[in-house]
Design a protein around this motif. Structure first.
Motif, short mmCIF file in Angstrom:
data_model
loop_
_atom_site.label_atom_id
_atom_site.label_comp_id
_atom_site.label_asym_id
_atom_site.label_seq_id
_atom_site.Cartn_x
_atom_site.Cartn_y
_atom_site.Cartn_z
N ASP A 346 6.49 -23.28 -14.99
CA ASP A 346 6.80 -21.91 -15.42
C ASP A 346 7.83 -21.24 -14.53
OD1 ASP A 346 5.02 -22.18 -17.50
OD2 ASP A 346 3.36 -21.20 -16.45
N ASP A 347 7.86 -21.60 -13.23
CA ASP A 347 8.80 -20.94 -12.32
C ASP A 347 10.16 -21.62 -12.26
OD1 ASP A 347 7.50 -23.09 -11.22
OD2 ASP A 347 7.08 -22.16 -9.29
N VAL A 348 10.37 -22.64 -13.09
CA VAL A 348 11.70 -23.24 -13.24
C VAL A 348 12.44 -22.45 -14.31
CG1 VAL A 348 13.01 -25.27 -13.94
CG2 VAL A 348 10.98 -25.53 -12.52
N GLU A 349 13.54 -21.83 -13.91
CA GLU A 349 14.27 -20.93 -14.82
C GLU A 349 15.44 -21.66 -15.47
OE1 GLU A 349 15.34 -17.55 -12.49
OE2 GLU A 349 13.26 -16.96 -12.10
N VAL A 350 15.20 -22.20 -16.66
CA VAL A 350 16.26 -22.81 -17.46
C VAL A 350 16.12 -22.32 -18.89
CG1 VAL A 350 16.44 -24.89 -16.03
CG2 VAL A 350 14.86 -24.88 -17.96
N CYS A 351 17.20 -22.42 -19.63
CA CYS A 351 17.22 -21.86 -20.99
C CYS A 351 16.46 -22.73 -21.99
CB CYS A 351 18.66 -21.67 -21.46
SG CYS A 351 19.58 -20.43 -20.52
N ALA A 352 16.45 -24.04 -21.79
CA ALA A 352 15.84 -24.93 -22.78
C ALA A 352 14.99 -25.98 -22.07
CB ALA A 352 16.93 -25.60 -23.62
N LYS A 353 13.73 -25.68 -21.81
CA LYS A 353 12.86 -26.63 -21.14
C LYS A 353 12.46 -27.75 -22.10
CE LYS A 353 10.86 -23.20 -18.00
NZ LYS A 353 9.64 -22.55 -17.48
N PRO A 354 12.53 -29.00 -21.64
CA PRO A 354 12.07 -30.11 -22.49
C PRO A 354 10.61 -29.94 -22.90
CG PRO A 354 13.27 -30.93 -20.57
CD PRO A 354 13.04 -29.47 -20.34
N ILE A 355 10.30 -30.35 -24.10
CA ILE A 355 8.93 -30.28 -24.61
C ILE A 355 8.26 -31.62 -24.35
CG2 ILE A 355 7.51 -30.00 -26.67
CD1 ILE A 355 9.94 -28.27 -27.74
N ASP A 356 7.28 -31.62 -23.44
CA ASP A 356 6.58 -32.85 -23.07
C ASP A 356 5.63 -33.30 -24.17
OD1 ASP A 356 7.80 -32.51 -20.64
OD2 ASP A 356 6.01 -32.96 -19.48
N ILE A 357 5.64 -34.60 -24.41
CA ILE A 357 4.63 -35.23 -25.26
C ILE A 357 3.92 -36.22 -24.37
CG2 ILE A 357 4.21 -36.60 -27.34
CD1 ILE A 357 7.03 -35.63 -28.29
N ARG A 358 2.65 -35.93 -24.04
CA ARG A 358 1.94 -36.79 -23.10
C ARG A 358 0.44 -36.75 -23.37
NH1 ARG A 358 3.49 -36.10 -17.75
NH2 ARG A 358 5.18 -34.62 -18.06
N THR A 359 -0.26 -37.71 -22.80
CA THR A 359 -1.71 -37.78 -22.93
C THR A 359 -2.36 -36.84 -21.91
OG1 THR A 359 -1.87 -39.58 -21.32
CG2 THR A 359 -1.58 -40.21 -23.63
N ASP A 360 -3.68 -36.79 -21.92
CA ASP A 360 -4.38 -36.07 -20.85
C ASP A 360 -4.10 -36.77 -19.52
OD1 ASP A 360 -5.47 -34.30 -22.66
OD2 ASP A 360 -7.30 -35.49 -22.96
N LYS A 361 -4.14 -36.00 -18.46
CA LYS A 361 -3.82 -36.53 -17.14
C LYS A 361 -4.84 -37.59 -16.70
CE LYS A 361 -2.90 -34.98 -12.40
NZ LYS A 361 -2.94 -33.82 -11.48
N PRO A 362 -4.39 -38.81 -16.38
CA PRO A 362 -5.32 -39.85 -15.94
C PRO A 362 -5.61 -39.74 -14.44
CG PRO A 362 -3.10 -40.75 -16.06
CD PRO A 362 -3.01 -39.31 -16.54
#
Length: 414
Positions: A346-362
């Motif tokens: 959230d504190d990374v200020e960019v105009c277009a943040k990539p949308i992550d597709i990932r599983t639950d954290k192992p």
């Protein structure tokens, strides 16, 4: 002992020898020289450092007695030149490639390229490897600024002697947490601010804004709205088993064609040719697919990325480039260096943040930094040996990716 191991020892010894040779051979320069080390050869690493290079050059332009140099690999130097973003910094091409780090001749050649002037500061926005420390301990310089991960002791102990020989170290310690790494963009920003204070306590970035890569060419024009898919990954990467299954890519591609009016463009270099060819053969509506793999110049490829509705692909450099170009992106993401590049916090200020597709954290997250013995890591190691893919990537289903496209593209289009 292998020849490569012998050469690595020889490289360290040569670096130490250069360190103890007589100094003060360079006459006083009219400029105060600053050497910026861009050691990591990936495009993603270079992309994420563009903002700090831009702001550093902007601030230092007001300091007329300073001259900036970048030491980077051929890939990095070509990338900065191709996107017209060198910021009038002089580029020094050195070979930082992983495959040549046991080549003694190349090591000496790298040293000769850098050992041509006195540097008032050497700065790296990243960690310094043992190889690069051995390279720079023999240079003449006043001070050095770099960052260092703290979550594992191996980085702090394996090159203890080289660290002792570095002088006037200004160290930014990062990543104490074993849960989530600090994003590279935040680390780079902190190092930039720290470095400017080292140079002059009154120096600072007045307004930290996201750099805009200039428009490079206008030769490729795709009439219809389009999205980009690329099923490949950069070769020679530290994490080679992060390429998602081609059949799953095809399922996403067919969903896009059936549920939108978009054309699909396949893009990439020769490294991506086999994967994209397999993907093309699995796509049903081939009349709405344009295969641009290997068919664009670098500048054209950047503009195709810039004008796309969105980009969908593996965790690779073009995802971060898409973000800098303000293009929406969907990325198949794992956990081997969770937080370091993805996700954008959230504190990374960019105009277009990539949308992550990932599983639950192992439980085996951050496996590149922490030695795990849990069952998840054992299963992942077996998966890599058997199928050549990390389990946290393979566990991502096509349905998960389709749902992300539905939510963050089709749903927002109404």
């Amino acid at each position: 002992m292998s020849m490569a191991s012998k050469n690595k020892i020889l490289i360290v010894l040569q670096g130490i020898l250069w360190h103890f040779k007589s100094k003060n051979k360079f006459k006083k320069d009219k400029h105060k020289n600053i050497l910026i080390i861009l050691e990591l050869p990936g495009i993603g690493d270079a992309v994420l450092q563009i903002n700090v290079l831009y702001h550093l050059s902007r601030v230092m332009k007001d300091q007329s007695d300073y001259k900036l140099y970048i030491a980077g690999s051929k890939i990095t130097c070509n990338f900065l030149e191709n996107i017209k973003s060198t910021f009038d910094i002089e580029l020094v091409e050195v070979d930082f490639s992983f495959e040549n780090r046991s080549n003694f001749s190349i090591f000496k050649d790298n040293y000769l390229k850098l050992n041509s002037r006195y540097y008032c500061y050497i700065i790296s926005f990243d960690n310094l490897s043992s190889y690069t420390k051995a390279l720079i301990i023999g240079l003449e310089y006043g001070g050095i600024v770099f960052s260092e991960d703290q979550i594992t002791k191996k980085y702090l102990s394996k090159d203890f002697i080289l660290r002792l020989l570095l002088k006037n170290i200004n160290l930014i310690k990062t990543n104490y947490s074993t849960q989530l790494l600090t994003h590279k963009l935040l680390v780079y920003k902190n190092i930039l601010n720290f470095f400017l204070k080292c140079v002059n306590k009154d120096l600072f970035v007045n307004k930290y804004e996201e750099y805009k890569i200039p428009i490079l060419v206008q030769t490729i024009k795709i009439e219809d709205n389009y999205c980009i898919l690329s099923a490949g990954i950069a070769q020679g990467h530290d994490y080679p088993y992060r390429s998602w299954n081609i059949e799953k890519f095809a399922a996403v591609a067919n969903f896009i064609l059936e549920n939108t009016d978009l054309t699909i463009c396949l893009v990439g270099t020769k490294d991506d040719e086999v994967a994209n060819s397999e993907l093309y053969n699995m796509i049903k509506m081939k009349n709405r697919v344009i295969d641009l793999t290997t068919k664009t110049s670098f500048a054209e490829w950047v503009e195709v990325l810039r004008n796309a509705e969105f980009v969908f692909g593996n965790d690779s450099g073009y995802i971060h480039l898409a973000s800098m170009l303000r293009t929406k992106s969907f990325v198949i993401a794992g956990f081997w260096n969770y937080g370091r590049f993805l996700p954008y916090s959230d504190d990374v200020e960019v105009c277009a943040k990539p949308i992550d597709i990932r599983t639950d954290k192992p439980k085996c997250a951050l496996c590149n930094f922490i030695k795990h013995k849990c069952i998840e890591k054992v299963e992942c190691d077996k998966k890599v040996i058997k199928d050549g893919i990390y389990k946290c990537i393979d566990d991502i289903t096509a349905e998960m990716a389709i749902e992300a496209v539905k939510s963050y593209y089709i749903g927002q289009k109404g």
